[in-house]
Motif scaffolding. Structure first.
Motif, mmCIF file in Angstrom:
data_model
loop_
_atom_site.group_PDB
_atom_site.id
_atom_site.type_symbol
_atom_site.label_atom_id
_atom_site.label_comp_id
_atom_site.label_asym_id
_atom_site.label_seq_id
_atom_site.Cartn_x
_atom_site.Cartn_y
_atom_site.Cartn_z
ATOM 1 N N ARG A 8 -6.320 -1.247 -9.311
ATOM 2 C CA ARG A 8 -4.930 -0.887 -9.024
ATOM 3 C C ARG A 8 -4.178 -0.737 -10.344
ATOM 4 N N LEU A 9 -3.789 0.480 -10.648
ATOM 5 C CA LEU A 9 -3.138 0.781 -11.914
ATOM 6 C C LEU A 9 -1.621 0.801 -11.760
ATOM 7 N N VAL A 10 -0.936 0.567 -12.873
ATOM 8 C CA VAL A 10 0.528 0.554 -12.881
ATOM 9 C C VAL A 10 1.035 1.985 -13.043
ATOM 10 N N PRO A 11 1.777 2.522 -12.049
ATOM 11 C CA PRO A 11 2.305 3.886 -12.183
ATOM 12 C C PRO A 11 3.200 4.026 -13.409
ATOM 13 N N PHE A 12 3.007 5.103 -14.159
ATOM 14 C CA PHE A 12 3.771 5.422 -15.364
ATOM 15 C C PHE A 12 3.498 4.440 -16.505
ATOM 16 N N GLY A 23 -3.659 8.884 -18.999
ATOM 17 C CA GLY A 23 -3.856 7.482 -18.679
ATOM 18 C C GLY A 23 -5.237 7.115 -18.201
ATOM 19 N N PHE A 24 -5.315 5.917 -17.591
ATOM 20 C CA PHE A 24 -6.574 5.354 -17.150
ATOM 21 C C PHE A 24 -6.980 5.868 -15.778
ATOM 22 N N SER A 25 -8.255 5.714 -15.489
ATOM 23 C CA SER A 25 -8.790 5.969 -14.152
ATOM 24 C C SER A 25 -8.910 4.643 -13.419
ATOM 25 N N ALA A 26 -8.905 4.712 -12.090
ATOM 26 C CA ALA A 26 -9.033 3.507 -11.271
ATOM 27 C C ALA A 26 -10.498 3.219 -10.991
ATOM 28 N N GLY A 27 -10.884 1.948 -11.100
ATOM 29 C CA GLY A 27 -12.243 1.550 -10.768
ATOM 30 C C GLY A 27 -12.462 1.589 -9.260
ATOM 31 N N HIS A 28 -13.716 1.664 -8.850
ATOM 32 C CA HIS A 28 -14.032 1.767 -7.428
ATOM 33 C C HIS A 28 -14.045 0.380 -6.775
ATOM 34 N N ASP A 29 -14.030 0.381 -5.453
ATOM 35 C CA ASP A 29 -14.094 -0.869 -4.698
ATOM 36 C C ASP A 29 -15.486 -1.504 -4.816
ATOM 37 N N HIS A 30 -15.547 -2.792 -4.490
ATOM 38 C CA HIS A 30 -16.818 -3.519 -4.374
ATOM 39 C C HIS A 30 -17.635 -3.486 -5.668
ATOM 40 N N GLN A 31 -16.956 -3.748 -6.790
ATOM 41 C CA GLN A 31 -17.668 -3.853 -8.054
ATOM 42 C C GLN A 31 -18.392 -5.193 -8.143
ATOM 43 N N ALA A 32 -19.481 -5.201 -8.867
ATOM 44 C CA ALA A 32 -20.272 -6.421 -9.021
ATOM 45 C C ALA A 32 -19.492 -7.450 -9.837
ATOM 46 N N PRO A 33 -19.669 -8.740 -9.557
ATOM 47 C CA PRO A 33 -18.951 -9.775 -10.319
ATOM 48 C C PRO A 33 -19.530 -9.931 -11.726
ATOM 49 N N LEU A 34 -18.775 -10.602 -12.571
ATOM 50 C CA LEU A 34 -19.311 -11.003 -13.868
ATOM 51 C C LEU A 34 -20.273 -12.172 -13.649
ATOM 52 N N ILE A 35 -21.357 -12.190 -14.378
ATOM 53 C CA ILE A 35 -22.329 -13.287 -14.297
ATOM 54 C C ILE A 35 -22.197 -14.136 -15.555
ATOM 55 N N TRP A 90 0.784 -1.238 0.000
ATOM 56 C CA TRP A 90 0.000 0.000 0.000
ATOM 57 C C TRP A 90 0.816 1.289 0.000
ATOM 58 N N ILE A 91 2.060 1.260 0.451
ATOM 59 C CA ILE A 91 2.846 2.498 0.442
ATOM 60 C C ILE A 91 3.126 2.928 -1.000
ATOM 61 N N PHE A 92 2.795 4.173 -1.331
ATOM 62 C CA PHE A 92 2.952 4.700 -2.700
ATOM 63 C C PHE A 92 2.251 3.805 -3.717
ATOM 64 N N THR A 93 1.049 3.398 -3.407
ATOM 65 C CA THR A 93 0.157 2.506 -4.191
ATOM 66 C C THR A 93 0.598 1.049 -4.149
ATOM 67 N N ALA A 98 -15.338 -13.422 -9.915
ATOM 68 C CA ALA A 98 -14.597 -12.251 -9.440
ATOM 69 C C ALA A 98 -13.458 -11.956 -10.399
ATOM 70 N N SER A 99 -13.192 -10.680 -10.625
ATOM 71 C CA SER A 99 -12.231 -10.283 -11.660
ATOM 72 C C SER A 99 -10.973 -9.657 -11.085
ATOM 73 N N ALA A 100 -9.881 -9.815 -11.817
ATOM 74 C CA ALA A 100 -8.624 -9.122 -11.527
ATOM 75 C C ALA A 100 -7.895 -8.940 -12.850
ATOM 76 N N ILE A 101 -7.369 -7.756 -13.071
ATOM 77 C CA ILE A 101 -6.667 -7.464 -14.315
ATOM 78 C C ILE A 101 -5.178 -7.298 -14.037
ATOM 79 N N CYS A 102 -4.378 -8.089 -14.723
ATOM 80 C CA CYS A 102 -2.921 -7.989 -14.699
ATOM 81 C C CYS A 102 -2.374 -8.031 -13.275
ATOM 82 N N TYR A 103 -1.561 -7.041 -12.915
ATOM 83 C CA TYR A 103 -0.790 -7.192 -11.685
ATOM 84 C C TYR A 103 -1.587 -6.927 -10.420
ATOM 85 N N GLU A 104 -2.873 -6.532 -10.536
ATOM 86 C CA GLU A 104 -3.627 -6.330 -9.306
ATOM 87 C C GLU A 104 -3.930 -7.660 -8.615
#
Length: 520
Positions: free
Chosen positions: A338-342, A367-379, A148-151, A386-392
């Motif tokens: 959680r986005l990748v800095p730079f 660049g991109f914006s960060a999505g909010h917490d507690h997003q609905a799952p894919l049905i 969590w430090i510096f994202t 439950a979803s996760a993209i790349c390094y998150e």
């Protein structure tokens, strides 16, 4: 090996400690840090995850806090320079940065990240007694801080070395930090045994026995349902071609062609940003593929850059790295949190606008914006994914929050930035740990690899070879139930570590501490 540790102990315990060059101990610590990445994927020399922190523990014996700072910093620099050298490919090959400057940038990153180990070791020798039961809690707390430090940059955790190697049985109870705690206690306790304190064999035996017993606890179980038939499409689009406008049509053709034989299965998955255009620019193609999937009874999930036309932020449009579901009996849209800095955004872009006035008006820079917490799952076919993209997926608690009350985890990635390096394999190892922690199968689709199905025990069931254009098929059972970690998260191990450190402060040797204050 025992004689080597005894020599270190004799040097550290000598009355001539001040005449022993600190540079020699720092060099040993640097080499110890270099060893740890080889305990992780793709090398899997797990025993180095014991040797590496054991050497650091020995190097810190009877050192002042100031000396410990430089010893820990040396360890961290070696760890991060070698362990994250896969960044060189993205910086030099795809970033068009000179080789020398690329190495210097990685060295700067290693120096910065090495400060975590430096401060950790300084605190250890400044405030706490020399014991595995203070060394291990500090190690865990600093690993947690890296989330969590510096994202956050939650990479190179020592516990990952034991993914599928026995000690990972602690993952469903206490997560990756629980595994790291056990590893460090064992490493430091073995060092104490080599120093002649054989009673440390008892906690080592108890921890090993605990791992053996934990594997018989059944936290989750498969649902009494038909398995989900899934096809993962690995397009293997070279990174230097992926975002070229003139190659966009060919990219779409490749994925559409590979998917032709897969329609009719329950779920067809394309990887992160497999569609290299915003949904607004390619609506006819999306409708055609979605309709084709609908007609064949398939759900379709794809990674795509998403332009939110309905919302904006201070007059500027919002862009997201997204997963989109469509087709038969499917719905959902997930925005990466959680986005990748730079890589996906510019940190402090508002503060830098006076330096780069065009920053706020160019999506390629802002660049991109960060999505909010507690997003609905894919049905998907009455299943919740439950979803996760790349390094998150590397963030344990984020993945845990997303995984709660869901049947599967799905993660999509594009590791083509790091082709031919250890980066994609380290990434895959983290995915395995997330599956073990949460007791769920993980569907992992990537552009160039490693595309795989990982079961609820964290084992790779099937995978594709990297850098090949192929399809991976599997039948995946949905699971129900929750692990102890799913229910309580990191708080149990963090509170336990905090308690051990509080006890260490309470019972630290006052005489020794005074002596070190004078020498600090």
């Amino acid at each position: 090996m025992r004689s080597f540790f005894r020599k270190i102990n004799n040097i550290q315990s000598s009355s001539t400690t001040q005449r022993i060059p600190l540079s020699l101990v720092c060099l040993i610590s640097l080499m110890a840090g270099i060893l740890l990445p080889f305990a992780l994927a793709p090398y899997h020399s797990w025993w180095l995850a014991i040797l590496s922190p054991a050497l650091l523990y020995a190097c810190l014996h009877q050192r002042t806090a100031r000396q410990a700072f430089f010893i820990g910093w040396s360890y961290g620099i070696g760890l991060w320079f070698v362990g994250a050298f896969w960044l060189y490919t993205s910086i030099h090959v795809y970033g068009d940065t000179s080789a020398i400057l690329s190495v210097l940038m990685i060295a700067f990153m290693a120096i910065a990240m090495g400060l975590f180990n430096a401060v950790q070791c300084w605190l250890y020798r400044r405030f706490f007694p020399e014991t595995p039961l203070t060394f291990a809690p500090l190690w865990v707390l600093f690993e947690w801080m890296k989330t969590w430090i510096f994202t956050g940059f939650p990479w190179l955790f020592v516990g990952y070395a034991f993914t599928t190697y026995g000690l990972d049985e602690y993952a469903p109870l206490f997560g990756i930090f629980g595994v790291s705690f056990v590893v460090i206690v064992i490493a430091a306790a073995l060092t104490e045994c080599l120093f002649g304190k054989r009673f440390w064999l008892i906690p080592i035996a108890l921890l090993l026995f605990g791992a053996w017993g934990a594997k018989y606890i059944q936290w989750v179980e498969p649902k009494n349902e038909k398995p989900l038939s899934v096809s993962l499409i690995q397009g293997n689009i070279p990174q230097d071609l992926k975002w070229l406008v003139e190659y966009q049509t060919e990219t779409l053709r490749i994925y559409a062609t590979l998917s032709q034989t897969e329609w009719g299965r329950d779920l067809v998955v394309w990887p992160e940003a497999s569609i290299p255009m915003f949904q607004t620019d390619i609506q006819p193609f999306l409708e055609v593929i979605s309709k084709h999937a609908q007609e064949r009874g398939s759900a379709w999930v794809t990674g795509i850059p998403y332009w939110d036309l309905e919302n904006s932020q201070e007059g500027h449009p919002l862009y997201y790295n997204a997963i989109m579901a469509s087709g038969s009996q499917s719905s959902g849209l997930y925005f990466k949190q959680r986005l990748v800095p730079f890589g996906e955004y510019i940190p402090f872009s508002g503060a830098l606008s006076w330096v780069l006035p065009g920053l706020q008006d160019d999506v390629t820079l802002s660049g991109f914006s960060a999505g909010h917490d507690h997003q609905a799952p894919l049905i998907i076919k009455n299943h919740r994914l439950a979803s996760a993209i790349c390094y998150e997926i590397a963030y344990p608690n984020l993945t845990r929050n997303n995984a709660k009350d869901n049947d599967f985890l799905i993660t999509i990635s594009n590791d083509a930035w790091f082709t031919g390096t250890s980066g994609p394999w380290q990434h895959l190892q983290m995915v395995q740990m997330r599956a073990k922690e949460n007791g769920r199968w993980i569907i992992r689709a990537t552009n160039t690899g490693v595309t795989a199905f990982i079961n609820a025990q964290g084992h790779i069931v099937k995978q594709l070879p990297s850098d090949q254009r192929m399809v991976l098929r599997g039948e995946l059972p949905a699971y129900t139930g929750e692990t102890l970690y799913s229910r309580f998260g990191d708080w149990m191990i963090l509170l336990f570590c905090s308690l051990l450190l509080a006890l260490g402060l309470l019972f630290r040797p006052r005489v020794v501490n005074t002596a070190f204050k004078q020498r600090r």
